[in-house]
Scaffold this active site. Sequence first.
Site, mmCIF file in Angstrom:
data_model
loop_
_atom_site.group_PDB
_atom_site.id
_atom_site.type_symbol
_atom_site.label_atom_id
_atom_site.label_comp_id
_atom_site.label_asym_id
_atom_site.label_seq_id
_atom_site.Cartn_x
_atom_site.Cartn_y
_atom_site.Cartn_z
ATOM 1 N N ASP A 69 3.023 -26.555 27.827
ATOM 2 C CA ASP A 69 2.540 -25.160 27.871
ATOM 3 C C ASP A 69 3.561 -24.175 27.297
ATOM 4 O O ASP A 69 3.295 -22.978 27.248
ATOM 5 C CB ASP A 69 2.139 -24.764 29.303
ATOM 6 C CG ASP A 69 3.243 -24.956 30.323
ATOM 7 O OD1 ASP A 69 3.983 -25.952 30.223
ATOM 8 O OD2 ASP A 69 3.373 -24.105 31.234
ATOM 9 N N HIS A 271 3.816 -16.515 34.221
ATOM 10 C CA HIS A 271 3.654 -17.952 34.448
ATOM 11 C C HIS A 271 2.885 -18.203 35.749
ATOM 12 O O HIS A 271 3.276 -19.003 36.590
ATOM 13 C CB HIS A 271 5.026 -18.655 34.477
ATOM 14 C CG HIS A 271 4.948 -20.131 34.197
ATOM 15 N ND1 HIS A 271 4.875 -21.066 35.203
ATOM 16 C CD2 HIS A 271 4.926 -20.831 33.040
ATOM 17 C CE1 HIS A 271 4.825 -22.281 34.678
ATOM 18 N NE2 HIS A 271 4.844 -22.164 33.367
HETATM 19 ZN ZN LIG Z 1 7.827 -26.388 32.700
#
Ligand SMILES: [Zn+2]
Length: 313
Positions: A69, A271
């Site tokens: 990601d 995040h």
């Molecule tokens: Zn990570």
Amino acid sequence: MASRRFDVQTLGTGAALPARGRYPTSQLLNIHDSLFLVDCGEGTQERLREAGINFLRIGHIFISHLHGDHYLGLQGLISSMHLMGRVQPLHVFGPPKLKEIVDLQLRASGTYLRYPLHLWPVEPTNGAVIHEDTKVTVTALRLKHRIPCTGFVFRESLALRGLRRDRSAVIPHFKRQAVKQGEDLVLPDGTVHSNASLTTAPPPVRSYAYCSDTAFEPELVPYIAGVDLLYHEATFTEMLATRAKETLHSTAAQAARIASMAGVGELLLGHFSSRYKHVNELLAEARAIFPATRASEEGQVYPIPERTGVENL
Ligand SMILES: [Zn+2]
């Protein structure tokens, strides 16, 4: 006068799993009109397109670690730059294995890039200088994650001194640059004007720190102390503190504690785990500890304004 912009744009604010309306991590920094990309999750190209950014203007890319990601959009971006006829070099900083991965994919597809691609290996060593040019110095942070993970601190270069408007008539035009650079002024008749009598101090240097992905890590504090803006991951709330510990991520409260210990100007969270439909809960948890906190939004630009009381001529 050259631009003194210092903007952070969050192109993706999600964690590993897709969430509706959120994208994997990537940020675009505009520092004095130079563009720097930080992490490049899947779909970053599309996000850049939506933001109206010309890919070819990006000169440097920084990859924190090799969880998908944070970098699976890189190969596509490298390839698009090739198709768009890029000729100027591209510098990519990341974990040593990144070069192997990129080279393999280029070889497998028989791609010979039209532009020089430099892949620089980066180790997560606190305070190590990774990149330096006339506009910015980038140093590394040792984040605490399941695999080696590097954070980045961007510090702009010091601006020139400002010329005092009330004294500018004394300074011949061709001497202005030297005086702005700190020299005393010596006139043809021998008269000396000290630099301090002609100029004002430049505005304070601005800085931005990027900390994703990481568990709660107080060892970072001295290296991010006093930055204007801190981006710190906040994958979970305290309800899932155990999960955060297991996966070496942070809670919103932990991000806020780091911001508070480091005395930063402002904290930007990101995040976010896909389990949170809305980020209010994460934001409230952090604000209870560090009030100057914002939750990053997709595509949003966060400018760091110059703190200037002087008139620069
Ligand atoms: Zn990570």
